[in-house]
Write a protein that holds these residues in place. Sequence first.
Motif, mmCIF file in Angstrom:
data_model
loop_
_atom_site.group_PDB
_atom_site.id
_atom_site.type_symbol
_atom_site.label_atom_id
_atom_site.label_comp_id
_atom_site.label_asym_id
_atom_site.label_seq_id
_atom_site.Cartn_x
_atom_site.Cartn_y
_atom_site.Cartn_z
ATOM 1 N N ALA A 52 0.833 -1.209 0.000
ATOM 2 C CA ALA A 52 0.000 0.000 0.000
ATOM 3 C C ALA A 52 0.864 1.254 0.000
ATOM 4 N N LEU A 53 1.916 1.253 0.820
ATOM 5 C CA LEU A 53 2.808 2.409 0.886
ATOM 6 C C LEU A 53 3.584 2.569 -0.412
ATOM 7 N N ARG A 54 3.959 1.452 -1.027
ATOM 8 C CA ARG A 54 4.673 1.518 -2.307
ATOM 9 C C ARG A 54 3.788 2.165 -3.373
ATOM 10 N N GLU A 55 2.517 1.827 -3.357
ATOM 11 C CA GLU A 55 1.597 2.431 -4.327
ATOM 12 C C GLU A 55 1.493 3.938 -4.107
ATOM 13 N N LEU A 56 1.425 4.376 -2.856
ATOM 14 C CA LEU A 56 1.351 5.808 -2.560
ATOM 15 C C LEU A 56 2.637 6.530 -2.973
ATOM 16 N N LYS A 57 3.782 5.868 -2.789
ATOM 17 C CA LYS A 57 5.051 6.460 -3.218
ATOM 18 C C LYS A 57 5.087 6.599 -4.727
ATOM 19 N N ASN A 58 4.622 5.581 -5.437
ATOM 20 C CA ASN A 58 4.616 5.630 -6.898
ATOM 21 C C ASN A 58 3.707 6.728 -7.420
ATOM 22 N N GLU A 59 2.643 7.014 -6.678
ATOM 23 C CA GLU A 59 1.730 8.091 -7.062
ATOM 24 C C GLU A 59 2.267 9.462 -6.677
ATOM 25 N N GLY A 60 3.286 9.494 -5.819
ATOM 26 C CA GLY A 60 3.830 10.763 -5.368
ATOM 27 C C GLY A 60 3.119 11.350 -4.161
ATOM 28 N N SER A 61 2.215 10.581 -3.543
ATOM 29 C CA SER A 61 1.483 11.099 -2.380
ATOM 30 C C SER A 61 2.352 11.140 -1.128
ATOM 31 N N ARG A 66 15.040 7.094 4.765
ATOM 32 C CA ARG A 66 15.613 5.888 5.352
ATOM 33 C C ARG A 66 15.840 6.081 6.851
ATOM 34 N N GLY A 67 15.318 5.143 7.640
ATOM 35 C CA GLY A 67 15.502 5.182 9.086
ATOM 36 C C GLY A 67 14.516 6.074 9.818
ATOM 37 N N LYS A 68 13.676 6.811 9.077
ATOM 38 C CA LYS A 68 12.749 7.742 9.730
ATOM 39 C C LYS A 68 11.290 7.448 9.421
ATOM 40 N N GLY A 69 11.019 6.806 8.289
ATOM 41 C CA GLY A 69 9.643 6.450 7.977
ATOM 42 C C GLY A 69 9.123 7.088 6.711
ATOM 43 N N HIS A 70 7.796 7.145 6.607
ATOM 44 C CA HIS A 70 7.113 7.667 5.426
ATOM 45 C C HIS A 70 6.429 8.992 5.763
ATOM 46 N N PHE A 71 6.514 9.935 4.837
ATOM 47 C CA PHE A 71 6.008 11.280 5.061
ATOM 48 C C PHE A 71 5.074 11.698 3.929
ATOM 49 N N VAL A 72 4.087 12.520 4.272
ATOM 50 C CA VAL A 72 3.182 13.070 3.270
ATOM 51 C C VAL A 72 3.950 14.100 2.448
ATOM 52 N N THR A 73 3.837 13.978 1.143
ATOM 53 C CA THR A 73 4.554 14.897 0.262
ATOM 54 C C THR A 73 4.087 16.322 0.501
ATOM 55 N N ALA A 74 5.043 17.194 0.758
ATOM 56 C CA ALA A 74 4.720 18.601 0.989
ATOM 57 C C ALA A 74 4.527 19.319 -0.345
ATOM 58 N N ASN A 75 4.118 20.575 -0.259
ATOM 59 C CA ASN A 75 4.056 21.370 -1.472
ATOM 60 C C ASN A 75 5.421 21.385 -2.138
ATOM 61 N N LYS A 76 5.415 21.339 -3.455
ATOM 62 C CA LYS A 76 6.692 21.262 -4.167
ATOM 63 C C LYS A 76 7.553 22.485 -3.898
ATOM 64 N N ILE A 77 8.857 22.256 -3.847
ATOM 65 C CA ILE A 77 9.810 23.334 -3.640
ATOM 66 C C ILE A 77 10.022 24.048 -4.970
ATOM 67 N N ILE A 78 9.665 25.317 -5.002
ATOM 68 C CA ILE A 78 9.841 26.101 -6.227
ATOM 69 C C ILE A 78 11.298 26.539 -6.299
ATOM 70 N N TYR A 79 11.994 26.033 -7.303
ATOM 71 C CA TYR A 79 13.425 26.341 -7.419
ATOM 72 C C TYR A 79 13.654 27.237 -8.633
#
Length: 250
Positions: A52-61, A66-79
């Motif tokens: 389930a988490l792999r699917e969310l990562k593939n979607e970009g959600s 590594r070593g800290k867990g999974h996080f909700v994708t924040a607003n994109k960094i405007i560079y």
Amino acid sequence: MQQKSQIARYQQISRVLVDQIVAGLYPSGSRLPSEQALSLQFEVNRHTVREALRELKNEGSIYSVRGKGHFVTANKIIYPLSDKVRFTQNILEANLCPGAKLLHVTTQEASVEIGTKLKLKADEAVLRLEILRTVNNVPFSVASSYLPAARFQGLDQLISGSFSLYALLKKHFQVEPLRQESLIETCLPDSREMQLLQVSARHPLLVIRSTACDKNLCPVEYVVTRTRGDLGCLAIHFNHPGSQPECQER
């Protein structure tokens, strides 16, 4: 007779998590519960949770650290992509914490491509720096930077800890690189980029190939930067000579 759901259990879980993210239960940038906690919550084994988490990562959600867990994708960094080459300053201005780690440094002969970009002879040496850049301790981009070795002797000895390459060039070599050209494309990460940037094989990268010159228009750097497409967004500003900030009625 009631039919069983045709949706796999891991997909059901991923949809529930998406709904919870949208509802604000897990705000932008927040950490999801651990795999163990999610296993208990949904009464499934950890393998199903990982799917389930792999699917969310593939979607970009979500993304993982590594070593800290999974996080909700924040607003994109405007560079901003402009003539000024200043990753550290751009990230600081966004109220975020930049970081840079030197992964590898070598001195090698310039290839035809690099020699052409830096206007070097075939047998001239270049200094190659591979740099991992982070934002708030999350991998953001990895760059292969090539500089004329003769002009920047001892540069590799000046690098320590988290650093700004362009601050070092300005302080020790009195060079302020100005970007002259950037070519942008996308690609999927190879196995090493997946490891360094902590992304899956399905996450596209923004690839930026740039040439920077000094004030005399002498090339000083050719750099290939691979940026996470799920975290970064490029902004290109066009400054036209004589342009006015606002249109005026006649």
